[in-house]
Design an enzyme around this catalytic site. Structure first.
Site, PDB file in Angstrom:
ATOM      1  N   ILE A  19       0.844  -1.208   0.000  1.00 41.40           N
ATOM      2  CA  ILE A  19       0.000   0.000   0.000  1.00 41.40           C
ATOM      3  C   ILE A  19       0.878   1.257   0.000  1.00 41.40           C
ATOM      4  CG2 ILE A  19      -1.760   1.291   1.284  1.00 41.40           C
ATOM      5  CD1 ILE A  19      -2.796  -1.316   0.112  1.00 41.40           C
ATOM      6  N   TYR A  54      -5.316 -19.839   1.906  1.00 43.24           N
ATOM      7  CA  TYR A  54      -5.011 -19.685   3.330  1.00 43.24           C
ATOM      8  C   TYR A  54      -3.540 -19.349   3.547  1.00 43.24           C
ATOM      9  CZ  TYR A  54      -9.521 -21.732   4.621  1.00 43.24           C
ATOM     10  OH  TYR A  54     -10.850 -21.981   4.782  1.00 43.24           O
ATOM     11  N   ASP A 148      15.207 -11.939   7.418  1.00 45.65           N
ATOM     12  CA  ASP A 148      14.849 -13.289   6.961  1.00 45.65           C
ATOM     13  C   ASP A 148      16.006 -13.851   6.137  1.00 45.65           C
ATOM     14  OD1 ASP A 148      12.348 -12.750   7.950  1.00 45.65           O
ATOM     15  OD2 ASP A 148      11.396 -12.479   5.987  1.00 45.65           O
ATOM     16  N   PRO A 191      12.795  -1.294  18.109  1.00 49.58           N
ATOM     17  CA  PRO A 191      12.713  -2.288  17.026  1.00 49.58           C
ATOM     18  C   PRO A 191      13.135  -1.710  15.674  1.00 49.58           C
ATOM     19  CG  PRO A 191      10.715  -2.321  18.362  1.00 49.58           C
ATOM     20  CD  PRO A 191      11.518  -1.141  18.831  1.00 49.58           C
ATOM     21  N   CYS A 382     -17.089 -17.142 -11.648  1.00 52.73           N
ATOM     22  CA  CYS A 382     -16.355 -18.368 -11.977  1.00 52.73           C
ATOM     23  C   CYS A 382     -17.050 -19.596 -11.370  1.00 52.73           C
ATOM     24  CB  CYS A 382     -14.901 -18.232 -11.570  1.00 52.73           C
ATOM     25  SG  CYS A 382     -13.822 -19.222 -12.627  1.00 52.73           S
ATOM     26  N   LEU A 383     -16.550 -20.138 -10.256  1.00 56.85           N
ATOM     27  CA  LEU A 383     -17.234 -21.274  -9.640  1.00 56.85           C
ATOM     28  C   LEU A 383     -18.676 -20.884  -9.281  1.00 56.85           C
ATOM     29  CD1 LEU A 383     -16.818 -24.189  -8.558  1.00 56.85           C
ATOM     30  CD2 LEU A 383     -16.308 -23.170  -6.350  1.00 56.85           C
ATOM     31  N   GLY A 384     -18.882 -19.618  -8.966  1.00 54.62           N
ATOM     32  CA  GLY A 384     -20.222 -19.108  -8.643  1.00 54.62           C
ATOM     33  C   GLY A 384     -21.168 -19.276  -9.821  1.00 54.62           C
ATOM     34  N   GLN A 386     -20.640 -21.471 -12.313  1.00 51.67           N
ATOM     35  CA  GLN A 386     -20.733 -22.917 -12.568  1.00 51.67           C
ATOM     36  C   GLN A 386     -21.779 -23.556 -11.644  1.00 51.67           C
ATOM     37  OE1 GLN A 386     -16.670 -24.360 -12.212  1.00 51.67           O
ATOM     38  NE2 GLN A 386     -16.020 -23.320 -14.080  1.00 51.67           N
ATOM     39  N   ARG A 463     -10.346 -24.138 -15.130  1.00 50.08           N
ATOM     40  CA  ARG A 463     -10.111 -25.327 -15.970  1.00 50.08           C
ATOM     41  C   ARG A 463     -11.416 -25.865 -16.546  1.00 50.08           C
ATOM     42  NH1 ARG A 463      -4.933 -26.888 -14.930  1.00 50.08           N
ATOM     43  NH2 ARG A 463      -4.291 -26.460 -12.789  1.00 50.08           N
ATOM     44  N   HIS A 508     -13.076 -13.258 -14.156  1.00 50.30           N
ATOM     45  CA  HIS A 508     -12.931 -12.572 -12.858  1.00 50.30           C
ATOM     46  C   HIS A 508     -12.962 -11.056 -13.036  1.00 50.30           C
ATOM     47  CE1 HIS A 508     -11.917 -16.085 -10.361  1.00 50.30           C
ATOM     48  NE2 HIS A 508     -11.539 -16.588 -11.529  1.00 50.30           N
ATOM     49  N   GLU A 510     -13.456  -8.860 -10.917  1.00 48.49           N
ATOM     50  CA  GLU A 510     -12.860  -8.150  -9.770  1.00 48.49           C
ATOM     51  C   GLU A 510     -11.401  -7.770 -10.018  1.00 48.49           C
ATOM     52  OE1 GLU A 510     -13.533 -11.349  -9.956  1.00 48.49           O
ATOM     53  OE2 GLU A 510     -12.181 -12.608  -8.767  1.00 48.49           O
TER      54      GLU A 510
HETATM   55  N1  GLN Z   1     -12.738 -24.558 -10.043  1.00 49.18           N
HETATM   56  C1  GLN Z   1     -13.358 -23.958 -11.184  1.00 49.18           C
HETATM   57  C2  GLN Z   1     -12.566 -24.177 -12.450  1.00 49.18           C
HETATM   58  O1  GLN Z   1     -11.392 -24.474 -12.404  1.00 49.18           O
HETATM   59  C3  GLN Z   1     -13.613 -22.495 -10.961  1.00 49.18           C
HETATM   60  C4  GLN Z   1     -12.373 -21.696 -10.832  1.00 49.18           C
HETATM   61  C5  GLN Z   1     -12.575 -20.343 -10.211  1.00 49.18           C
HETATM   62  O2  GLN Z   1     -13.584 -20.095  -9.544  1.00 49.18           O
HETATM   63  N2  GLN Z   1     -11.604 -19.480 -10.378  1.00 49.18           N
HETATM   64  O3  GLN Z   1     -13.087 -24.060 -13.519  1.00 49.18           O
END
Ligand code: GLN
Length: 539
Positions: A19, A54, A148, A191, A382-384, A386, A463, A508, A510
């Site tokens: 930032i 994560y 590091d 520090p 994307c997965l949303g 699908q 994919r 995507h 975003e």
């Molecule tokens: N897992 C899904 C795919 O590979 C969607 C990927 C995603 O949401 N970026 O097509």
């Protein structure tokens, strides 16, 4: 020739080097200079594409299809210019190049070593964007914290570069923490002193100290830091915690960070940064006239950084709509048929997040059914998208066993299946459908109303795709494909014309929303949520 700014971090990680780098870049850009930012990550993965969110937060995808660090998202959102593979380099990539060259025999029998071979490769990458001639200033952020082990080769490479470039062509910024001890009611500089000492041991003297702090830094503290750390007093910069990351450029103007860099590098920029647009953006963001609650259904909700670009796109859309957007995080694993209503009924819109793998999938499908049937604004990414297709196939077309091949590779009714180009792919890293692809939009659709164009380009990372065998039936039943890739015919956008706002995209969006260019899908989704809320109130 470009001038260089090097940004290192001390004391702890997560101080917001990205930032600070992006804010400085914005200020220089708003003074008429051309600027880019690059990030060097000291880990051994070749890129963050194979990392679990994560571990490393969201993976940001560039136009040229590079899977990169999420800081590149900040660079783009602040600067409104695209980045590329050249803007993010990891230790893994540096070593991969050096080892490949060694295998080709390029080192002519020499012993290949960290110094000079690895450091030379780092230096070559640092200077790559500068050599393009496109930029007055290249800002280089070194990931990790000084001290590091893994960042040592980078610091050594910077030391050499600073020596080669000379004092007028580069400036070194060290970002540190000045902790406040509430028991002693004091800010502590020790520090930072230690961190600068550590940096000095690598041979780098910082020119500017940017100090993250909860409390204002007093004159005495500035004096003390200047004296012990060998920097000019006016180069001790206070970086107080801010309400929004978008406040930081304005805070840095007050501290004259841009002025100090311009003077040190003898740059010819405008007298003052022109930030009218930025100020208007912040003004709208901070003075909303309405509010909406948007559900974000995902499986990495514990970690803010996992959906960074989505959350930031909502901030941009909030400002455009002068509307406070409250994001309600909903864990997809917690959603069941029996609780979908109680979890979703108070929301004004729901976004189903991108993702991979089986975990939480059925929860997403339950949510989509409820949203669709109750006419709540829906946005699937994307997965949303699908999962919206799987839901429609199951509950409207009556294909009870409809699935995605990703979750059930052996199933019969794969309404989402592997793209043909992916069938033979075995390696995981960098092998998805990545980066910018065109999409042709059908006139008269919601997508057309949103984009006001029939040809767009968006970034991808997936994919699997919608199985076109089912498309005619889906469309007949009311879920239509409003956007397709003109070359491959892959479905890019689907929507339900009968629904007030139901749209899913395979790409995507975003990744392309910036302060100066908020993404129309997000701005229109928030607008739809506002409309839904006021209609509900009336009812
Ligand atoms: N897992 C899904 C795919 O590979 C969607 C990927 C995603 O949401 N970026 O097509």
């Amino acid at each position: 020739m470009s001038k260089y700014v090097f940004v290192t971090g001390g004391v702890t990680s997560s101080l917001g080097k990205g930032i600070i780098a992006a804010s400085l870049a914005k200020l220089l850009q708003s003074r008429g200079l051309t600027v880019t930012i690059q990030k060097f990550d000291p880990y051994i993965n070749v890129d963050p594409g194979t990392l679990n969110p994560y571990e490393h937060g969201e993976c940001f995808v560039t136009e040229d299809g590079a899977e990169t660090d999420l800081d590149l998202g900040h660079y783009e959102r602040f600067l409104n210019i695209p980045t590329s593979q050249a803007n993010n380099v990891t230790t893994g990539r540096i070593y991969q190049t050096v080892i490949n060259k060694e295998r080709e025999g390029a080192y002519l029998g020499k012993t290949v070593q960290v110094i000079p071979h690895i450091t030379d490769e780092i230096k070559r990458n640092v200077c790559l964007l500068g050599e393009s001639g496109e930029y007055d200033v290249v800002i280089t952020e070194i990931g990790g914290t000084v001290g590091d082990i893994e960042s040592l080769p980078y610091l050594e490479a910077l030391r050499q570069l600073i020596n080669e470039l000379g004092v007028n062509d580069c400036v070194s910024i060290h970002l540190t923490l000045i902790p406040y001890l509430s028991a002693a009611k004091e800010l502590k500089t020790k520090p930072t002193q230690h961190s600068v000492k550590e940096l000095l041991m690598t041979g780098i003297q910082p020119d500017i100290l940017v100090c993250r702090t909860e409390k204002p830094i007093t004159n005495e503290i500035r004096d003390k830091l200047a004296r012990f750390c060998n920097v000019k007093k006016n180069a001790v910069i206070e970086a107080r915690d801010a309400d929004s990351i978008y406040d930081v450029p304005l805070l840095m103007v007050k501290e004259k960070l841009d002025q100090i860099v311009i003077s040190k590098l003898k740059l010819k920029g405008k007298q003052k940064p022109e930030l009218e647009y930025w100020k208007d953006f912040l003004g709208n963001l901070k003075n909303p006239t309405s509010s909406v609650n948007i559900g974000l259904v995902g499986k990495y909700n514990e970690l803010q950084d996992a959906y960074k670009s989505i959350l930031e796109s909502f901030v941009h859309a909030a400002s455009v709509n002068e509307c406070e957007v409250n994001i309600v995080s909903i864990h997809s694993e917690s959603l069941e048929v029996s609780n979908a209503e109680s979890k979703l009924k108070n929301l004004d819109g729901v976004l189903i997040a991108p993702g991979f793998g089986e975990r939480g999938i059925e929860g997403k499908i339950h949510a989509i059914k409820y949203i669709r049937e109750n006419h709540i604004p829906f946005f699937g990414i994307c997965l949303g998208l699908q999962m919206a297709v799987v839901e429609y196939a199951r509950n409207v077309l009556g294909i009870k066993k409809a699935v995605s091949e990703e979750m059930s590779p052996k199933a019969k009714e794969k309404v989402i299946h592997l793209m043909p180009s992916q069938v033979k792919v075995k390696k995981k890293g960098g092998t998805m459908r990545l980066g910018a692809y065109d999409c042709k939009i059908e006139k008269g659709t919601l997508a057309h109303k949103i984009y006001k164009s029939t040809l767009i380009s968006e970034r991808h990372r997936h994919r699997y795709e919608i199985n076109n065998i089912y498309l005619t039936d889906l469309e007949k039943a009311g879920l239509i494909a409003s956007g397709k890739n003109p070359e491959s015919n892959l479905v890019e956008i689907m929507e339900i014309p009968e629904h007030p706002f139901f749209i899913g995209v395979q790409y995507h969006p975003e990744l392309k929303s910036t302060v100066e260019n908020p993404h129309p899908l997000f701005t229109n989704f928030v607008k739809a949520a506002k409309a839904y809320k006021s209609k509900n109130k009336e009812a």
